[in-house]
Motif scaffolding. Sequence first.
Motif, PDB file in Angstrom:
ATOM      1  N   GLY A  19      23.196  19.719  61.785  1.00  0.00           N
ATOM      2  CA  GLY A  19      23.220  19.749  60.319  1.00  0.00           C
ATOM      3  C   GLY A  19      22.723  18.441  59.743  1.00  0.00           C
ATOM      4  N   ASP A  20      23.591  17.796  58.983  1.00  0.00           N
ATOM      5  CA  ASP A  20      23.196  16.501  58.406  1.00  0.00           C
ATOM      6  C   ASP A  20      23.890  15.327  59.093  1.00  0.00           C
ATOM      7  OD1 ASP A  20      25.785  16.797  57.574  1.00  0.00           O
ATOM      8  OD2 ASP A  20      25.392  16.442  55.444  1.00  0.00           O
ATOM      9  N   THR A  21      24.463  15.588  60.274  1.00  0.00           N
ATOM     10  CA  THR A  21      25.321  14.573  60.905  1.00  0.00           C
ATOM     11  C   THR A  21      24.935  14.323  62.359  1.00  0.00           C
ATOM     12  OG1 THR A  21      27.163  15.360  59.511  1.00  0.00           O
ATOM     13  CG2 THR A  21      27.743  13.983  61.391  1.00  0.00           C
ATOM     14  N   ILE A  22      24.965  13.057  62.731  1.00  0.00           N
ATOM     15  CA  ILE A  22      24.906  12.733  64.150  1.00  0.00           C
ATOM     16  C   ILE A  22      26.276  12.210  64.574  1.00  0.00           C
ATOM     17  CG2 ILE A  22      22.410  12.334  64.320  1.00  0.00           C
ATOM     18  CD1 ILE A  22      22.930   9.330  64.043  1.00  0.00           C
ATOM     19  N   TYR A  23      26.617  12.462  65.834  1.00  0.00           N
ATOM     20  CA  TYR A  23      27.952  12.141  66.340  1.00  0.00           C
ATOM     21  C   TYR A  23      27.840  11.189  67.530  1.00  0.00           C
ATOM     22  CZ  TYR A  23      29.207  16.301  63.649  1.00  0.00           C
ATOM     23  OH  TYR A  23      29.383  17.225  62.643  1.00  0.00           O
ATOM     24  N   LEU A  24      28.650  10.140  67.504  1.00  0.00           N
ATOM     25  CA  LEU A  24      28.760   9.231  68.651  1.00  0.00           C
ATOM     26  C   LEU A  24      30.209   9.267  69.114  1.00  0.00           C
ATOM     27  CD1 LEU A  24      26.698   7.800  66.379  1.00  0.00           C
ATOM     28  CD2 LEU A  24      26.446   6.176  68.243  1.00  0.00           C
ATOM     29  N   LYS A  25      30.399   9.597  70.385  1.00  0.00           N
ATOM     30  CA  LYS A  25      31.768   9.737  70.899  1.00  0.00           C
ATOM     31  C   LYS A  25      31.935   8.983  72.217  1.00  0.00           C
ATOM     32  CE  LYS A  25      32.195  14.386  68.924  1.00  0.00           C
ATOM     33  NZ  LYS A  25      32.257  15.835  69.208  1.00  0.00           N
ATOM     34  N   GLY A  26      33.181   8.681  72.531  1.00  0.00           N
ATOM     35  CA  GLY A  26      33.484   8.033  73.803  1.00  0.00           C
ATOM     36  C   GLY A  26      33.479   6.525  73.711  1.00  0.00           C
ATOM     37  N   GLU A  27      32.871   5.886  74.687  1.00  0.00           N
ATOM     38  CA  GLU A  27      32.781   4.418  74.711  1.00  0.00           C
ATOM     39  C   GLU A  27      31.345   4.036  75.042  1.00  0.00           C
ATOM     40  OE1 GLU A  27      35.454   2.711  77.563  1.00  0.00           O
ATOM     41  OE2 GLU A  27      37.246   3.254  76.439  1.00  0.00           O
ATOM     42  N   ILE A  28      30.817   3.073  74.321  1.00  0.00           N
ATOM     43  CA  ILE A  28      29.478   2.567  74.636  1.00  0.00           C
ATOM     44  C   ILE A  28      29.623   1.088  74.963  1.00  0.00           C
ATOM     45  CG2 ILE A  28      27.140   2.157  73.767  1.00  0.00           C
ATOM     46  CD1 ILE A  28      27.501   4.629  71.966  1.00  0.00           C
ATOM     47  N   ASP A  29      29.517   0.775  76.232  1.00  0.00           N
ATOM     48  CA  ASP A  29      29.604  -0.629  76.647  1.00  0.00           C
ATOM     49  C   ASP A  29      28.615  -0.917  77.767  1.00  0.00           C
ATOM     50  OD1 ASP A  29      30.813   0.669  78.739  1.00  0.00           O
ATOM     51  OD2 ASP A  29      32.722  -0.398  78.609  1.00  0.00           O
ATOM     52  N   GLU A  60      35.409   5.275  70.550  1.00  0.00           N
ATOM     53  CA  GLU A  60      36.537   4.368  70.743  1.00  0.00           C
ATOM     54  C   GLU A  60      36.105   2.910  70.802  1.00  0.00           C
ATOM     55  OE1 GLU A  60      39.657   5.342  70.720  1.00  0.00           O
ATOM     56  OE2 GLU A  60      39.051   7.430  70.483  1.00  0.00           O
ATOM     57  N   PHE A  61      34.949   2.669  71.405  1.00  0.00           N
ATOM     58  CA  PHE A  61      34.523   1.275  71.565  1.00  0.00           C
ATOM     59  C   PHE A  61      33.007   1.183  71.555  1.00  0.00           C
ATOM     60  CE2 PHE A  61      33.305  -2.516  73.950  1.00  0.00           C
ATOM     61  CZ  PHE A  61      34.053  -3.482  73.298  1.00  0.00           C
ATOM     62  N   LEU A  62      32.504   0.152  70.936  1.00  0.00           N
ATOM     63  CA  LEU A  62      31.070  -0.137  70.923  1.00  0.00           C
ATOM     64  C   LEU A  62      30.913  -1.639  71.142  1.00  0.00           C
ATOM     65  CD1 LEU A  62      28.167   0.975  70.271  1.00  0.00           C
ATOM     66  CD2 LEU A  62      28.597   0.311  67.911  1.00  0.00           C
ATOM     67  N   ASN A  63      30.153  -2.007  72.158  1.00  0.00           N
ATOM     68  CA  ASN A  63      29.999  -3.451  72.393  1.00  0.00           C
ATOM     69  C   ASN A  63      29.003  -4.060  71.404  1.00  0.00           C
ATOM     70  OD1 ASN A  63      27.542  -2.650  73.440  1.00  0.00           O
ATOM     71  ND2 ASN A  63      27.962  -3.282  75.535  1.00  0.00           N
ATOM     72  N   SER A  64      28.878  -5.380  71.469  1.00  0.00           N
ATOM     73  CA  SER A  64      28.055  -6.043  70.455  1.00  0.00           C
ATOM     74  C   SER A  64      26.573  -5.700  70.613  1.00  0.00           C
ATOM     75  CB  SER A  64      28.272  -7.555  70.475  1.00  0.00           C
ATOM     76  OG  SER A  64      28.086  -8.067  71.759  1.00  0.00           O
ATOM     77  N   SER A  65      26.143  -5.390  71.832  1.00  0.00           N
ATOM     78  CA  SER A  65      24.756  -4.945  72.003  1.00  0.00           C
ATOM     79  C   SER A  65      24.563  -3.588  71.323  1.00  0.00           C
ATOM     80  CB  SER A  65      24.407  -4.839  73.487  1.00  0.00           C
ATOM     81  OG  SER A  65      24.561  -6.081  74.116  1.00  0.00           O
ATOM     82  N   GLY A  66      25.589  -2.761  71.344  1.00  0.00           N
ATOM     83  CA  GLY A  66      25.527  -1.479  70.641  1.00  0.00           C
ATOM     84  C   GLY A  66      25.525  -1.671  69.133  1.00  0.00           C
ATOM     85  N   ILE A  67      26.265  -2.671  68.671  1.00  0.00           N
ATOM     86  CA  ILE A  67      26.267  -2.975  67.230  1.00  0.00           C
ATOM     87  C   ILE A  67      24.869  -3.398  66.787  1.00  0.00           C
ATOM     88  CG2 ILE A  67      27.134  -4.661  65.536  1.00  0.00           C
ATOM     89  CD1 ILE A  67      29.886  -4.279  66.976  1.00  0.00           C
ATOM     90  N   LYS A  68      24.189  -4.154  67.638  1.00  0.00           N
ATOM     91  CA  LYS A  68      22.798  -4.530  67.332  1.00  0.00           C
ATOM     92  C   LYS A  68      21.932  -3.272  67.138  1.00  0.00           C
ATOM     93  CE  LYS A  68      18.787  -6.445  69.831  1.00  0.00           C
ATOM     94  NZ  LYS A  68      17.997  -6.995  68.743  1.00  0.00           N
ATOM     95  N   CYS A  69      22.186  -2.239  67.946  1.00  0.00           N
ATOM     96  CA  CYS A  69      21.415  -0.990  67.823  1.00  0.00           C
ATOM     97  C   CYS A  69      21.681  -0.303  66.476  1.00  0.00           C
ATOM     98  CB  CYS A  69      21.758  -0.018  68.954  1.00  0.00           C
ATOM     99  SG  CYS A  69      21.313  -0.629  70.586  1.00  0.00           S
ATOM    100  N   ARG A  89      39.496   4.506  60.384  1.00  0.00           N
ATOM    101  CA  ARG A  89      39.888   3.112  60.111  1.00  0.00           C
ATOM    102  C   ARG A  89      40.969   2.600  61.055  1.00  0.00           C
ATOM    103  NH1 ARG A  89      36.736   0.350  56.372  1.00  0.00           N
ATOM    104  NH2 ARG A  89      38.459  -0.481  55.157  1.00  0.00           N
ATOM    105  N   SER A  90      41.590   3.518  61.809  1.00  0.00           N
ATOM    106  CA  SER A  90      42.588   3.035  62.763  1.00  0.00           C
ATOM    107  C   SER A  90      41.913   2.351  63.955  1.00  0.00           C
ATOM    108  CB  SER A  90      43.481   4.180  63.252  1.00  0.00           C
ATOM    109  OG  SER A  90      42.767   5.024  64.129  1.00  0.00           O
ATOM    110  N   LYS A  91      40.621   2.552  64.084  1.00  0.00           N
ATOM    111  CA  LYS A  91      39.889   1.874  65.160  1.00  0.00           C
ATOM    112  C   LYS A  91      39.352   0.560  64.583  1.00  0.00           C
ATOM    113  CE  LYS A  91      38.694   6.055  67.711  1.00  0.00           C
ATOM    114  NZ  LYS A  91      39.312   7.125  66.914  1.00  0.00           N
ATOM    115  N   THR A  92      39.935  -0.524  65.040  1.00  0.00           N
ATOM    116  CA  THR A  92      39.682  -1.827  64.430  1.00  0.00           C
ATOM    117  C   THR A  92      38.202  -2.153  64.312  1.00  0.00           C
ATOM    118  OG1 THR A  92      41.702  -2.535  65.519  1.00  0.00           O
ATOM    119  CG2 THR A  92      40.354  -4.254  64.537  1.00  0.00           C
TER     120      THR A  92
END
Lengths: 113, 174
Positions: A19-29, A60-69, A89-92
């Motif tokens: 639809g109009d949404t992409i989903y990222l799930k799990g952990e990216i590290d 649940e988690f995205l490392n800083s290299s993922g944040i760069k993406c 928002r419960s995920k810091t």
Amino acid sequence: MPIHIPDQIVNKATLSGKGDTIYLKGEIDDADPGVLLAPFFDLAKNQMDDAIRVDFTGLEFLNSSGIKCIVSFVMDKKPGSKIIFVTDRSKTWQKTSLEVIQSLDEDNISIEE
Amino acid sequence: MAFNLNLTFGPKWENVSNIRNFVAEILSTGIVGLDDAKKVATASSELVENVVKYSAMGGAVIDIKKDPAAGKISLTIKNVADIKEIETFESIYKTVIDGDPKEVYKKMMLRSFNDPKNSQLGLARIRYECQGDISYAIGNDIDIISDVPDKDKNANHHKLLSVTVEIPVKLVNE
């Protein structure tokens, strides 16, 4: 055109689009998450209309290299297009890092909880 | 109650998530609250990533202490690194250590966009997201790290890098 990206499961992450949404799930590290994320975001950009929702609630988690993406995705978006981050928002990391990414382009990026 | 955890690990990528998950789980068993455990785990993950990416040789040591009187967790990671890598670390450190943590994180995000290879966001993320106070020391005692080959020969080009992050935490009822 609605987005259609079948599940891509790589290591501990699942990426998809519907639809109009992409989903990222799990952990990216991964050491270089760009290998996974850059082609996924390219697909999403090619298929999206004027706005896209990016659902991080299952990530649940995205490392800083993922944040760069994510930064590259929002900075390289189609001119004038809108991005809506759907967050838990419960995920810091979502509360802090996505808020800063949003501040890079406040007119075109919004956050939904 | 005080808490002290000392781990020695090999610089393998799997250890990034292993240590992050271990730290989150053990700290959330009544040592600190869940949000604080996640903050410390995120900081440990970023520091261990740096070690695995840039550790020149041997293993690394991570030490986690809770000082109830000070209301903070102290996280120290030590590894042997090439002098050039240490200079790169110092350069990033000087870029991120002053100024409003959120603005610095934003500045580093913009910088990462213009760098095709490196993110270099880890320290800025620790300052803002984990509210971490970062300091470091460089020493010659590379002997404390196990599995460093030819220690005498390598002492000319390698140093012990010790990075400490102090993170404020809420005390939980014990």
